[in-house]
Design a protein around this motif. Structure first.
Motif, PDB file in Angstrom:
ATOM      1  N   ARG A 163       0.832  -1.208   0.000  1.00  0.00           N
ATOM      2  CA  ARG A 163       0.000   0.000   0.000  1.00  0.00           C
ATOM      3  C   ARG A 163       0.867   1.260   0.000  1.00  0.00           C
ATOM      4  N   ALA A 164       1.881   1.287   0.853  1.00  0.00           N
ATOM      5  CA  ALA A 164       2.736   2.473   0.951  1.00  0.00           C
ATOM      6  C   ALA A 164       3.538   2.691  -0.330  1.00  0.00           C
ATOM      7  N   ASN A 165       4.069   1.634  -0.904  1.00  0.00           N
ATOM      8  CA  ASN A 165       4.898   1.765  -2.104  1.00  0.00           C
ATOM      9  C   ASN A 165       4.091   1.983  -3.376  1.00  0.00           C
ATOM     10  N   ALA A 166       2.780   1.863  -3.308  1.00  0.00           N
ATOM     11  CA  ALA A 166       1.930   2.091  -4.474  1.00  0.00           C
ATOM     12  C   ALA A 166       1.836   3.571  -4.824  1.00  0.00           C
ATOM     13  N   SER A 167       2.226   4.446  -3.922  1.00  0.00           N
ATOM     14  CA  SER A 167       2.204   5.884  -4.176  1.00  0.00           C
ATOM     15  C   SER A 167       3.276   6.248  -5.196  1.00  0.00           C
ATOM     16  N   GLN A 168       3.010   7.284  -5.977  1.00  0.00           N
ATOM     17  CA  GLN A 168       4.019   7.756  -6.923  1.00  0.00           C
ATOM     18  C   GLN A 168       5.061   8.643  -6.243  1.00  0.00           C
ATOM     19  N   TYR A 169       4.879   8.890  -4.957  1.00  0.00           N
ATOM     20  CA  TYR A 169       5.795   9.733  -4.200  1.00  0.00           C
ATOM     21  C   TYR A 169       6.578   8.890  -3.199  1.00  0.00           C
ATOM     22  N   GLY A 170       7.663   9.437  -2.695  1.00  0.00           N
ATOM     23  CA  GLY A 170       8.465   8.703  -1.721  1.00  0.00           C
ATOM     24  C   GLY A 170       9.449   9.594  -0.995  1.00  0.00           C
ATOM     25  N   LEU A 171       8.978  10.729  -0.495  1.00  0.00           N
ATOM     26  CA  LEU A 171       9.881  11.634   0.204  1.00  0.00           C
ATOM     27  C   LEU A 171      10.238  11.101   1.584  1.00  0.00           C
ATOM     28  N   ALA A 172       9.242  10.759   2.383  1.00  0.00           N
ATOM     29  CA  ALA A 172       9.516  10.303   3.745  1.00  0.00           C
ATOM     30  C   ALA A 172       8.396   9.398   4.237  1.00  0.00           C
ATOM     31  N   ALA A 173       8.727   8.605   5.242  1.00  0.00           N
ATOM     32  CA  ALA A 173       7.753   7.712   5.866  1.00  0.00           C
ATOM     33  C   ALA A 173       8.022   7.677   7.362  1.00  0.00           C
ATOM     34  N   GLY A 174       7.013   7.371   8.123  1.00  0.00           N
ATOM     35  CA  GLY A 174       7.156   7.229   9.564  1.00  0.00           C
ATOM     36  C   GLY A 174       6.634   5.872  10.006  1.00  0.00           C
ATOM     37  N   ARG A 211       9.865   2.399  -0.008  1.00  0.00           N
ATOM     38  CA  ARG A 211      10.580   3.170  -1.023  1.00  0.00           C
ATOM     39  C   ARG A 211      10.403   4.658  -0.728  1.00  0.00           C
ATOM     40  N   ALA A 212      11.158   5.116   0.265  1.00  0.00           N
ATOM     41  CA  ALA A 212      11.119   6.512   0.692  1.00  0.00           C
ATOM     42  C   ALA A 212      12.540   6.950   1.009  1.00  0.00           C
ATOM     43  N   GLY A 213      12.832   8.202   0.758  1.00  0.00           N
ATOM     44  CA  GLY A 213      14.175   8.724   0.998  1.00  0.00           C
ATOM     45  C   GLY A 213      14.542   8.807   2.460  1.00  0.00           C
ATOM     46  N   THR A 214      13.571   9.037   3.320  1.00  0.00           N
ATOM     47  CA  THR A 214      13.783   9.072   4.768  1.00  0.00           C
ATOM     48  C   THR A 214      12.704   8.225   5.419  1.00  0.00           C
ATOM     49  N   VAL A 215      13.100   7.387   6.352  1.00  0.00           N
ATOM     50  CA  VAL A 215      12.136   6.629   7.143  1.00  0.00           C
ATOM     51  C   VAL A 215      12.441   6.914   8.609  1.00  0.00           C
ATOM     52  N   TRP A 216      11.504   7.567   9.281  1.00  0.00           N
ATOM     53  CA  TRP A 216      11.646   7.844  10.704  1.00  0.00           C
ATOM     54  C   TRP A 216      11.024   6.691  11.479  1.00  0.00           C
ATOM     55  N   VAL A 217      11.711   6.218  12.512  1.00  0.00           N
ATOM     56  CA  VAL A 217      11.197   5.148  13.364  1.00  0.00           C
ATOM     57  C   VAL A 217      10.926   5.726  14.751  1.00  0.00           C
ATOM     58  N   ASN A 218       9.681   5.646  15.160  1.00  0.00           N
ATOM     59  CA  ASN A 218       9.220   6.128  16.465  1.00  0.00           C
ATOM     60  C   ASN A 218       9.532   7.604  16.699  1.00  0.00           C
ATOM     61  N   CYS A 219       9.596   8.349  15.623  1.00  0.00           N
ATOM     62  CA  CYS A 219       9.761   9.805  15.681  1.00  0.00           C
ATOM     63  C   CYS A 219       9.296  10.343  14.328  1.00  0.00           C
ATOM     64  N   PHE A 220       9.310  11.662  14.177  1.00  0.00           N
ATOM     65  CA  PHE A 220       8.886  12.233  12.902  1.00  0.00           C
ATOM     66  C   PHE A 220       9.441  13.629  12.766  1.00  0.00           C
ATOM     67  N   ASP A 221       9.815  13.990  11.544  1.00  0.00           N
ATOM     68  CA  ASP A 221      10.244  15.350  11.237  1.00  0.00           C
ATOM     69  C   ASP A 221      11.537  15.725  11.963  1.00  0.00           C
ATOM     70  N   ILE A 222      12.457  14.776  12.118  1.00  0.00           N
ATOM     71  CA  ILE A 222      13.749  15.018  12.737  1.00  0.00           C
ATOM     72  C   ILE A 222      14.783  15.180  11.627  1.00  0.00           C
ATOM     73  N   PHE A 223      15.545  16.254  11.679  1.00  0.00           N
ATOM     74  CA  PHE A 223      16.543  16.535  10.647  1.00  0.00           C
ATOM     75  C   PHE A 223      17.884  16.840  11.290  1.00  0.00           C
ATOM     76  N   ASP A 224      18.935  16.545  10.567  1.00  0.00           N
ATOM     77  CA  ASP A 224      20.292  16.862  10.993  1.00  0.00           C
ATOM     78  C   ASP A 224      21.084  17.166   9.734  1.00  0.00           C
ATOM     79  N   ALA A 225      22.018  18.087   9.816  1.00  0.00           N
ATOM     80  CA  ALA A 225      22.790  18.491   8.641  1.00  0.00           C
ATOM     81  C   ALA A 225      23.621  17.353   8.066  1.00  0.00           C
ATOM     82  N   ALA A 226      23.927  16.339   8.866  1.00  0.00           N
ATOM     83  CA  ALA A 226      24.744  15.222   8.400  1.00  0.00           C
ATOM     84  C   ALA A 226      23.921  14.112   7.757  1.00  0.00           C
ATOM     85  N   ILE A 227      22.601  14.166   7.882  1.00  0.00           N
ATOM     86  CA  ILE A 227      21.741  13.119   7.340  1.00  0.00           C
ATOM     87  C   ILE A 227      21.254  13.546   5.962  1.00  0.00           C
TER      88      ILE A 227
END
Length: 113
Positions: A31-42, A59-75
């Motif tokens: 279901r998740a991979n059926a989308s034409q988009y794949g920026l991020a998943a939680g 198939r997403a560029g970022t997958v957050w596990v037990n968190c969401f919307d966390i960013f770091d300059a090294a990631i």
């Protein structure tokens, strides 16, 4: 005008997967991979095996596990499919500015010949 506004909002915010009941992880992945988009998943779970399975399969560029919307300059940040080309931030972003070149030079008396 309303239809134009709706399309613009969908393009800005992208699709959102609602919470649905599921029978197994394969159904979730499909279901998740059926989308034409794949920026991020939680993924929210107490099971480490479930988290590992989903992070590899989604198939997403970022997958957050037990968190969401966390960013770091090294990631590295960027999406799959219609959600972007390339990566921003981190060492992977430098690849956008580099070009690999192989240089081969014949030696007069190479040791291996």
């Amino acid at each position: 005008m309303q239809d134009g506004m709706k399309i613009a909002q969908e393009e800005i915010f992208g699709p959102v997967q609602s919470i649905f009941k599921f029978n197994d992880l394969n159904e979730v992945i499909k279901r998740a991979n059926a989308s034409q988009y794949g920026l991020a998943a939680g993924v929210f779970t107490n099971n480490l095996d479930t988290a590992n399975t989903l992070t590899r399969a989604l198939r997403a560029g970022t997958v957050w596990v037990n968190c969401f919307d966390i960013f770091d300059a090294a990631i590295p940040f960027g999406g799959y499919k219609m959600s972007g080309i390339g990566r921003e931030k981190g060492i992977d972003s430098l690849k956008n500015y580099l070009q690999v070149k192989a240089v081969v030079t014949a030696l007069k008396n190479p040791a291996w010949l």
